[in-house]
Design an enzyme around this catalytic site. Structure first.
Site, mmCIF file in Angstrom:
data_model
loop_
_atom_site.group_PDB
_atom_site.id
_atom_site.type_symbol
_atom_site.label_atom_id
_atom_site.label_comp_id
_atom_site.label_asym_id
_atom_site.label_seq_id
_atom_site.Cartn_x
_atom_site.Cartn_y
_atom_site.Cartn_z
ATOM 1 C CD GLU A 128 -2.429 1.371 2.831
ATOM 2 O OE1 GLU A 128 -3.268 1.762 3.384
ATOM 3 O OE2 GLU A 128 -2.009 0.254 3.950
ATOM 4 C CG PHE A 129 1.853 5.301 -2.183
ATOM 5 C CD1 PHE A 129 3.252 5.393 -2.327
ATOM 6 C CD2 PHE A 129 1.225 6.715 -1.872
ATOM 7 C CE1 PHE A 129 4.106 6.730 -2.885
ATOM 8 C CE2 PHE A 129 2.154 7.748 -1.511
ATOM 9 C CZ PHE A 129 4.091 8.023 -2.387
ATOM 10 C CB ILE A 130 0.914 5.245 3.696
ATOM 11 C CG1 ILE A 130 0.123 4.232 3.708
ATOM 12 C CG2 ILE A 130 0.677 6.610 4.647
ATOM 13 C CD1 ILE A 130 0.421 3.675 4.961
ATOM 14 C CG ASP A 235 15.427 -1.299 12.551
ATOM 15 O OD1 ASP A 235 16.538 -0.878 13.256
ATOM 16 O OD2 ASP A 235 15.454 -1.414 11.325
#
Length: 331
Positions: A128-130, A235
């Site tokens: 998904e592109f946020i 991380d």
């Protein structure tokens, strides 16, 4: 330790996504490809991704290991990372971690959709592109959401993960083990593993031997603490924390495993967590006895890892922590 930007702004933190394809499964299984497409990324977007046309492909900055791109389509945007020299295992571990975090329904992460191999060598991941906002978001909300993830994400298998993760270009982590004993897991597969790398790669016998003394002596630091296997990002530094356009916190580029919740704060020396972050976190996940005494123990792992990744400039910090604990524990 890589930051990337991504993912389409969809209003609220977990909105309904009727047109988006299925989530990458968190049940680990080997990836197989019967037929290799000349452009598997484009093929997936135009089939399982529900798009009929790709209108624009543009590079996205922020990383130093992978090539990142935004694919704009009539079904929305997708975030794609490719690496021409590394097999699919690195991206598969990332997808499994993202999927596990997403399924807790707590903090926002990019939804992973597809991992595969490139026909000319290397691998890719589609997610998904946020669209990120202008800040890292509200620290109190970040603390609360992270605690909610730790509270919701539990493992019946114990401490560990189904696959090994990678931090940096080559540092493969020793995650693919399961243990019912956190002290054993952290000593052998976290501190011990990094110490052995330092001995093998740098010949640093001094830090190895002192570190092993600490591993054998650290059990009293966990007296009167009930430790459950919580899903950890693994991380969590400032480059892997952002927010979406509505201000909701977003975390990305994980190295997930199930461990003691406090281990998530091991990168606090370069994460910029404010007091409001911790206050909100501990309202959901109460502070445990001895928390302050263990903080540096969890930072030690990341200092050792940085020594392995980036060289001896991190040695003195790691050695100082080891020496302090050896004195504290009379070891």
């Amino acid at each position: 330790m890589v930051a990337h930007v991504g993912v389409i702004s969809l209003g609220s933190c977990f909105p309904p996504l009727p047109r988006l394809p299925r989530l990458y499964s968190t049940k680990h299984k080997p990836f197989s490809m019967a037929v290799m497409s000349e452009d598997p990324v484009r093929e997936w977007i135009l089939t399982e991704g529900k798009a009929t046309q790709i209108t624009k492909i543009s590079p996205v900055g922020g990383g130093c290991i992978n090539l990142a791109s935004r694919y704009e389509t009539d079904a929305g945007s997708f975030f794609v990372k490719t690496n021409r020299s590394i097999g699919s295992s690195m991206f598969e571990a990332e997808a499994l971690g993202l999927g596990a975090m997403y399924e807790t329904g707590s903090i926002r992460v990019p939804r992973p959709f597809k991992v595969g191999s490139l026909p000319t060598g290397g691998s890719y991941i589609i997610m998904e592109f946020i669209e990120f906002g202008s800040s890292r978001g509200n620290q109190s909300v970040l603390g609360r959401k992270l605690a909610e993830m730790h509270k919701a994400g539990k493992s019946k298998k114990g401490f560990g993960f189904d696959v090994n993760n990678t931090i940096g270009r080559y540092n493969i982590l020793d995650d693919k083990h399961w243990s019912s004993d956190w002290i054993h897991f952290y000593g052998e597969h976290r501190l011990g593993y990094q110490l052995k790398l330092l001995l093998d790669e740098y010949g640093d016998r001094s830090i190895y031997e002192k570190g092993q003394r600490l591993v054998k002596s650290m059990a009293p630091l966990f007296d009167n603490v009930a430790i459950e296997p919580c899903l950890l990002h693994g991380d969590l530094w400032s480059g892997n924390i952002s927010s979406d356009r509505s201000g909701e916190p977003v975390i990305l580029d994980p190295a997930c495993y199930y461990g003691h919740s406090e281990a998530e704060f091991g990168m606090s020396w370069c994460a910029g967590f404010a007091g409001s972050f911790y206050n909100a976190y501990f309202e959901v996940m109460p502070k445990q006895p001895g928390f302050e005494k263990r903080k540096d123990l969890y930072m030690l792992y990341h200092y050792l890892n940085h020594y392995n990744l980036f060289g001896s400039s991190y040695r003195s910090s790691a050695m100082s922590i080891i020496d302090d604990y050896l004195r504290m524990l009379n070891a």
